[in-house]
Design an enzyme around this catalytic site. Structure first.
Site, PDB file in Angstrom:
ATOM      1  N   GLN A 128       0.903  -1.254   0.016  1.00 54.36           N
ATOM      2  CA  GLN A 128      -0.224  -0.075  -0.092  1.00 54.36           C
ATOM      3  C   GLN A 128       0.879   1.132  -0.160  1.00 54.36           C
ATOM      4  OE1 GLN A 128      -3.049   0.101  -0.562  1.00 54.36           O
ATOM      5  NE2 GLN A 128      -3.611   1.965  -0.255  1.00 54.36           N
ATOM      6  N   ALA A 184      -5.714   5.063  -0.031  1.00 52.58           N
ATOM      7  CA  ALA A 184      -5.690   5.025   1.356  1.00 52.58           C
ATOM      8  C   ALA A 184      -4.494   4.813   1.683  1.00 52.58           C
ATOM      9  CB  ALA A 184      -6.535   3.791   1.866  1.00 52.58           C
ATOM     10  N   SER A 222      -6.127   0.967   4.808  1.00 48.94           N
ATOM     11  CA  SER A 222      -6.962   0.653   3.288  1.00 48.94           C
ATOM     12  C   SER A 222      -7.799  -0.646   3.579  1.00 48.94           C
ATOM     13  CB  SER A 222      -5.859   0.268   2.371  1.00 48.94           C
ATOM     14  OG  SER A 222      -6.303  -0.246   1.132  1.00 48.94           O
ATOM     15  N   HIS A 273      -8.119  -2.666   1.494  1.00 51.86           N
ATOM     16  CA  HIS A 273      -7.379  -3.631   0.452  1.00 51.86           C
ATOM     17  C   HIS A 273      -6.531  -4.672   1.625  1.00 51.86           C
ATOM     18  CE1 HIS A 273      -8.335  -2.982  -3.595  1.00 51.86           C
ATOM     19  NE2 HIS A 273      -8.356  -1.694  -3.084  1.00 51.86           N
ATOM     20  N   ASP A 325     -10.649  -4.396  -6.468  1.00 47.33           N
ATOM     21  CA  ASP A 325     -10.751  -3.340  -7.812  1.00 47.33           C
ATOM     22  C   ASP A 325     -10.605  -4.467  -8.882  1.00 47.33           C
ATOM     23  OD1 ASP A 325     -10.504  -1.319  -6.133  1.00 47.33           O
ATOM     24  OD2 ASP A 325      -8.532  -0.955  -6.234  1.00 47.33           O
ATOM     25  N   GLU A 360     -15.533   5.428  -7.060  1.00 43.93           N
ATOM     26  CA  GLU A 360     -14.760   4.632  -7.422  1.00 43.93           C
ATOM     27  C   GLU A 360     -15.860   3.440  -8.135  1.00 43.93           C
ATOM     28  OE1 GLU A 360     -11.534   3.119  -4.978  1.00 43.93           O
ATOM     29  OE2 GLU A 360     -10.435   5.016  -5.035  1.00 43.93           O
ATOM     30  N   TRP A 379     -15.181   0.927  -9.466  1.00 43.82           N
ATOM     31  CA  TRP A 379     -14.531  -0.400  -9.578  1.00 43.82           C
ATOM     32  C   TRP A 379     -14.207  -1.166  -8.378  1.00 43.82           C
ATOM     33  CZ3 TRP A 379     -12.784   4.363 -11.221  1.00 43.82           C
ATOM     34  CH2 TRP A 379     -11.697   4.797 -10.420  1.00 43.82           C
ATOM     35  N   HIS A 380     -14.531  -0.467  -7.210  1.00 42.08           N
ATOM     36  CA  HIS A 380     -13.877  -0.745  -5.885  1.00 42.08           C
ATOM     37  C   HIS A 380     -15.230  -1.497  -5.153  1.00 42.08           C
ATOM     38  CE1 HIS A 380     -11.563  -0.571  -2.143  1.00 42.08           C
ATOM     39  NE2 HIS A 380     -12.440  -0.741  -1.706  1.00 42.08           N
TER      40      HIS A 380
END
Length: 178
Positions: free
Chosen positions: A63, A84, A89, A91, A98, A150, A152-153
């Protein structure tokens, strides 16, 4: 989110599965989230909509690399709105995916290009809750999430009923929790 770090113990309790991303690189996604992502992907393909795994689990170190890359390419202000801070994050959880798009045989992966694909993403978003996903960073909710829109997230929350409620109401995870 921007206010809650990933717990130190998280890596010990999350069950991550290995997978290849669209780039052929090793990626990891929480086990159930990955299974549901593949079901969503297969369902969308019946409508000639093709999503691909672009990014998923990221270590804190990775990240930081993403942050540094965006800051170098786009500057600090853009980076604060779209990336982030390490340890903050989604993630890191393995529950955030994503996606990028494949349209007419061409891969669409740049953020600016994906933002132009509103019709395709509307169809993707309409199916998310069936598989336990929500759209995490909604358009017009930047002041709540702290991040730009976003499409796509995707965020796996598991509970399809809860995901449907969140998606139907057009609210953020923060709004639901509060």
């Amino acid at each position: 989110n921007k206010e809650h770090e990933i717990p130190e113990y998280w890596d010990d309790v999350v069950e991550l599965e290995d997978v290849k991303d669209i780039w052929g690189d090793d990626a990891k996604v929480e086990k159930e989230a990955l299974m549901q992502f593949f079901k969503l992907k297969q369902d969308l393909e019946t409508e000639e909509i093709f999503i691909e795994l672009d990014s998923a689990y990221r270590s804190v170190k990775r990240q930081q690399e993403v942050w540094d890359q965006f800051e170098k390419e786009y500057g600090i202000e853009y980076t604060k709105k779209t990336v982030a801070v390490p340890k903050l994050s989604e993630h890191h959880t393995g529950l955030a995916i994503d996606v990028c798009l494949r349209k007419n045989g061409k891969l669409i992966y740049e953020n600016a290009d994906m933002l132009k694909e509103k019709a395709i993403f509307a169809k993707v978003h309409a199916k998310l809750a069936e598989y336990g996903f929500i759209l995490r960073y909604l358009e017009g909710k930047e002041d709540i999430t702290g991040y730009s829109y976003e499409p796509w997230h995707l965020r796996y929350i598991g509970d399809t009923k809860l995901a449907k409620e969140i998606m139907d109401k057009g609210i953020t995870l923060e709004e639901y929790i509060s």
